[in-house]
Design a protein around this motif. Structure first.
Motif, PDB file in Angstrom:
ATOM      1  N   THR A   1      53.359  36.683  33.618  1.00  0.00           N
ATOM      2  CA  THR A   1      52.583  37.487  34.560  1.00  0.00           C
ATOM      3  C   THR A   1      51.441  38.206  33.855  1.00  0.00           C
ATOM      4  O   THR A   1      50.313  38.257  34.354  1.00  0.00           O
ATOM      5  CB  THR A   1      53.489  38.511  35.256  1.00  0.00           C
ATOM      6  OG1 THR A   1      54.555  37.824  35.907  1.00  0.00           O
ATOM      7  CG2 THR A   1      52.706  39.316  36.276  1.00  0.00           C
ATOM      8  N   ALA A   2      51.719  38.757  32.678  1.00  0.00           N
ATOM      9  CA  ALA A   2      50.687  39.489  31.948  1.00  0.00           C
ATOM     10  C   ALA A   2      49.539  38.575  31.539  1.00  0.00           C
ATOM     11  O   ALA A   2      48.359  38.947  31.661  1.00  0.00           O
ATOM     12  CB  ALA A   2      51.299  40.159  30.717  1.00  0.00           C
TER      13      ALA A   2
ATOM     14  N   HIS B   1      53.563  49.052  29.130  1.00  0.00           N
ATOM     15  CA  HIS B   1      53.048  47.744  28.714  1.00  0.00           C
ATOM     16  C   HIS B   1      51.962  47.252  29.673  1.00  0.00           C
ATOM     17  O   HIS B   1      51.042  46.538  29.268  1.00  0.00           O
ATOM     18  CB  HIS B   1      54.180  46.719  28.618  1.00  0.00           C
ATOM     19  CG  HIS B   1      54.968  46.534  29.861  1.00  0.00           C
ATOM     20  ND1 HIS B   1      55.967  47.395  30.243  1.00  0.00           N
ATOM     21  CD2 HIS B   1      54.919  45.570  30.830  1.00  0.00           C
ATOM     22  CE1 HIS B   1      56.504  46.968  31.373  1.00  0.00           C
ATOM     23  NE2 HIS B   1      55.881  45.878  31.758  1.00  0.00           N
ATOM     24  N   TRP B   2      52.026  47.658  30.947  1.00  0.00           N
ATOM     25  CA  TRP B   2      50.972  47.255  31.877  1.00  0.00           C
ATOM     26  C   TRP B   2      49.688  48.019  31.609  1.00  0.00           C
ATOM     27  O   TRP B   2      48.581  47.502  31.844  1.00  0.00           O
ATOM     28  CB  TRP B   2      51.427  47.450  33.313  1.00  0.00           C
ATOM     29  CG  TRP B   2      52.491  46.465  33.718  1.00  0.00           C
ATOM     30  CD1 TRP B   2      53.763  46.732  34.082  1.00  0.00           C
ATOM     31  CD2 TRP B   2      52.351  45.043  33.752  1.00  0.00           C
ATOM     32  NE1 TRP B   2      54.446  45.568  34.343  1.00  0.00           N
ATOM     33  CE2 TRP B   2      53.595  44.508  34.155  1.00  0.00           C
ATOM     34  CE3 TRP B   2      51.303  44.162  33.492  1.00  0.00           C
ATOM     35  CZ2 TRP B   2      53.814  43.146  34.298  1.00  0.00           C
ATOM     36  CZ3 TRP B   2      51.522  42.804  33.637  1.00  0.00           C
ATOM     37  CH2 TRP B   2      52.759  42.308  34.033  1.00  0.00           C
TER      38      TRP B   2
ATOM     39  N   ALA C   1      57.957  39.621  31.224  1.00  0.00           N
ATOM     40  CA  ALA C   1      56.673  39.854  31.885  1.00  0.00           C
ATOM     41  C   ALA C   1      55.536  39.066  31.249  1.00  0.00           C
ATOM     42  O   ALA C   1      54.380  39.220  31.657  1.00  0.00           O
ATOM     43  CB  ALA C   1      56.335  41.342  31.858  1.00  0.00           C
TER      44      ALA C   1
ATOM     45  N   VAL D   1      47.445  37.902  34.546  1.00  0.00           N
ATOM     46  CA  VAL D   1      46.557  39.023  34.859  1.00  0.00           C
ATOM     47  C   VAL D   1      45.332  38.996  33.944  1.00  0.00           C
ATOM     48  O   VAL D   1      44.196  39.226  34.386  1.00  0.00           O
ATOM     49  CB  VAL D   1      47.310  40.359  34.721  1.00  0.00           C
ATOM     50  CG1 VAL D   1      46.351  41.546  34.805  1.00  0.00           C
ATOM     51  CG2 VAL D   1      48.381  40.473  35.799  1.00  0.00           C
TER      52      VAL D   1
ATOM     53  N   VAL E   1      54.059  43.304  25.711  1.00  0.00           N
ATOM     54  CA  VAL E   1      54.838  43.278  26.954  1.00  0.00           C
ATOM     55  C   VAL E   1      56.202  42.655  26.687  1.00  0.00           C
ATOM     56  O   VAL E   1      56.369  41.865  25.753  1.00  0.00           O
ATOM     57  CB  VAL E   1      54.107  42.473  28.055  1.00  0.00           C
ATOM     58  CG1 VAL E   1      52.726  43.042  28.301  1.00  0.00           C
ATOM     59  CG2 VAL E   1      54.027  41.002  27.688  1.00  0.00           C
TER      60      VAL E   1
ATOM     61  N   VAL F   1      48.129  46.045  28.892  1.00  0.00           N
ATOM     62  CA  VAL F   1      47.509  44.838  29.442  1.00  0.00           C
ATOM     63  C   VAL F   1      46.176  45.180  30.097  1.00  0.00           C
ATOM     64  O   VAL F   1      45.185  44.444  29.965  1.00  0.00           O
ATOM     65  CB  VAL F   1      48.456  44.162  30.452  1.00  0.00           C
ATOM     66  CG1 VAL F   1      47.745  43.035  31.202  1.00  0.00           C
ATOM     67  CG2 VAL F   1      49.687  43.616  29.745  1.00  0.00           C
ATOM     68  N   GLY F   2      46.125  46.309  30.793  1.00  0.00           N
ATOM     69  CA  GLY F   2      44.873  46.733  31.409  1.00  0.00           C
ATOM     70  C   GLY F   2      43.770  46.957  30.388  1.00  0.00           C
ATOM     71  O   GLY F   2      42.610  46.589  30.617  1.00  0.00           O
TER      72      GLY F   2
ATOM     73  N   TYR G   1      56.034  51.756  32.592  1.00  0.00           N
ATOM     74  CA  TYR G   1      54.931  50.821  32.841  1.00  0.00           C
ATOM     75  C   TYR G   1      53.907  50.851  31.708  1.00  0.00           C
ATOM     76  O   TYR G   1      52.762  50.405  31.892  1.00  0.00           O
ATOM     77  CB  TYR G   1      54.243  51.167  34.159  1.00  0.00           C
ATOM     78  CG  TYR G   1      53.868  52.618  34.310  1.00  0.00           C
ATOM     79  CD1 TYR G   1      52.697  53.129  33.739  1.00  0.00           C
ATOM     80  CD2 TYR G   1      54.687  53.497  35.007  1.00  0.00           C
ATOM     81  CE1 TYR G   1      52.356  54.456  33.867  1.00  0.00           C
ATOM     82  CE2 TYR G   1      54.347  54.845  35.139  1.00  0.00           C
ATOM     83  CZ  TYR G   1      53.180  55.310  34.574  1.00  0.00           C
ATOM     84  OH  TYR G   1      52.842  56.643  34.694  1.00  0.00           O
TER      85      TYR G   1
END
Length: 502
Positions: A154-155, A28-29, A151, A158, A147, A32-33, A26
């Protein structure tokens, strides 16, 4: 002892993420955060600032036209710097520039909160915009680069949600801080967020180009359009100064006329410059395409409609005797409804509707909400809930209009020029926000908070109806009349910060 050159080179070498983070499925998330912190911070400061205008007028004994430059200076610098900062990122790395943006933003925010005069505050806001440009010019590219392809949508969704959250929280947070603490905390609140973003980005963001160990990237092809940049800065500054002078800034009438004429002359010179530049800031091959030109105009109008009530609302509600914290809650209805509509509102429309139809519907709904706000009584027990309801309707309409219109514009642009389209959308968004800040100041100066507010809202209704008409005429013409890749500059030629490449 390390020399200045050695220290500079060390700073320009992007460090990889710790292995314990980079190897996580995770990871890559997490990246993104980190980018979402910058997206949230940028929109938070855009929407929180309008709530401090009345307090700034009292603190510095200044007029509305003068304190409006707390926002206008930020927006003007942001528009001017998006392009050069994007190119700088190409040269030294997106992660480096993005993290530097957090540092500059946090330091300037501290200075803004500590400012002892209005013009020191305006200067700090201009420096803050430098940090904002460093983040905004790189955020989309960092998400796209960090990402997997599966994804991507979706990214980006977000990230858009983080922007909407910052926009929605700004008025409420600003109202609470001004009423229960001080207007200075409306700027100081950015400092801890900026520091958290700096640390998070250092550990969570991947290097811009792992194959080059984070070192300097190849130079973009073509000569940067410095003349276009200077003309854009001059035209924008002259136009906004002219509007501010007409809105009460202490300048003689002849100076207002000179500023507006200068803005027009520099605008014409900018048009000629862009036709002959190797890497134009505003490529005529795209702007002159009817569908794209209309879409960009609707985008500018949309952000004018979005930010004008955010600036006008606190002044009108203060005149009606509404406490600033309550006014913040009322104003929040608009960006909150915008966020809801932008994320899930389209699902309530018929599935067979085109983006042009959704844009037209959104503009009509926004016009309805703004008309309700314009016709409301100036005072009374029903002022707060009815104003909030009208603003929520307007925000919901804008949340339908802008995403659908942006999709039309981006679909009309060849994939090889997607960076150009993203850059132009960012530019017109900031210009629309600047106009949305200047117009309420002019209306209040000419007719007072109540009558001027009604006049401005009435004008916004006409603008929204015009956008609905334009969207209806456009339909899907943008897609049918899109230029080929050979007719426009490459994706790296304008505002590189909006593209897929790092």
């Amino acid at each position: 002892m390390a020399t200045v050159r050695e220290l500079t080179e060390r700073l320009l070498v992007e460090r990889p993420r710790p292995r314990v983070i980079a190897t996580r499925p995770y990871a890559h998330w997490l990246a993104v955060g980190a980018v979402c912190l910058g997206a949230f911070l940028g929109q938070l400061t855009a929407s929180v600032t309008a709530l401090v205008f009345p307090a700034l007028e009292r603190t510095f004994d200044a007029g509305f036209a003068a304190v409006a430059w707390v926002s206008l200076a930020y927006l003007l610098v942001l528009v001017v710097l998006l392009a050069p900062v994007g190119r700088l990122s190409d040269l030294i790395g997106r992660k480096t520039v993005y993290l530097g943006g957090f540092a500059v933003f946090a330091l300037a925010s501290f200075g803004a909160g500590a400012a002892g005069s209005l013009w020191i505050l305006v200067a700090c806001r201009a420096v803050q915009a430098v940090g904002g440009a460093m983040m905004q010019a790189n955020s989309v590219a960092l998400v796209a680069r960090g990402v997997p392809e599966r994804a991507m949508r979706t990214a980006l969704g977000v990230q858009a949600a983080a922007q909407a959250l910052g926009l929605a929280l700004g008025p409420t947070l600003g109202g609470l801080l001004v009423q229960h603490a001080s207007w200075r905390w409306a700027f100081w609140v950015n400092v801890p967020i900026g520091l958290i973003g700096l640390v998070a980005g250092w550990f969570l963001l991947p290097r811009t180009d792992p194959d080059r160990a984070g070192r300097r990237l190849p130079r973009p092809e073509g000569r940067f359009d410095l003349a276009g940049l200077l003309l854009l800065a001059g035209a924008g500054t002259a136009a906004l100064l002219g509007l501010s002078a007409a809105s009460g800034l202490p300048l003689p009438a002849w100076a207002v006329a000179v500023l507006l004429l200068l803005a027009a002359g520099l605008g014409l010179a900018l048009t000629r410059q862009e036709r002959r530049a190797d890497r134009p800031l505003i490529p005529p091959g795209l702007v002159n395409t009817p569908g794209i030109r209309t879409g960009l105009l609707i985008a500018l109008v949309g952000y004018l409609l979005l930010f004008c009530p955010l600036v006008l609302g606190p002044v009108v509600l203060a005149g009606a005797g509404v406490p600033v914290a309550v006014a913040g809650l009322v104003i929040t209805a608009l960006p909150a409804a915008f966020a809801v509509a932008a994320t899930v509102g389209g699902a309530l429309l018929p599935g067979g509707w085109s983006d042009a139809a959704r844009s037209r519907c959104g503009a009509l709904v926004a016009a309805l909400g703004l008309a309700g706000a314009a016709l409301l009584p100036a005072a009374g027990a029903a002022t707060v809930p009815t104003t909030a309801g009208s603003l929520a309707v307007a925000g919901y309409g804008l949340g339908l209009l802008l995403p659908a219109n942006n999709a039309l514009v981006m679909r009309a642009i060849p994939p090889a020029s997607s960076a150009v389209g993203g850059g132009l959308l960012s530019m017109v968004r900031s210009l629309g926000t600047a106009l949305g800040t200047a117009l309420p100041v002019l209306g209040v100066h000419l007719a007072g908070p109540t009558a001027g507010g009604r006049a401005v809202l009435g004008l916004l209704v006409l603008v929204a109806l015009t956008a609905a008409w334009a969207a209806g005429r456009t339909r899907n013409r943008a897609a049918r009349t899109a230029p080929t890749a050979s007719q426009v500059p490459s994706a790296r030629s304008v505002l590189p910060g909006q593209g897929r490449k790092g």
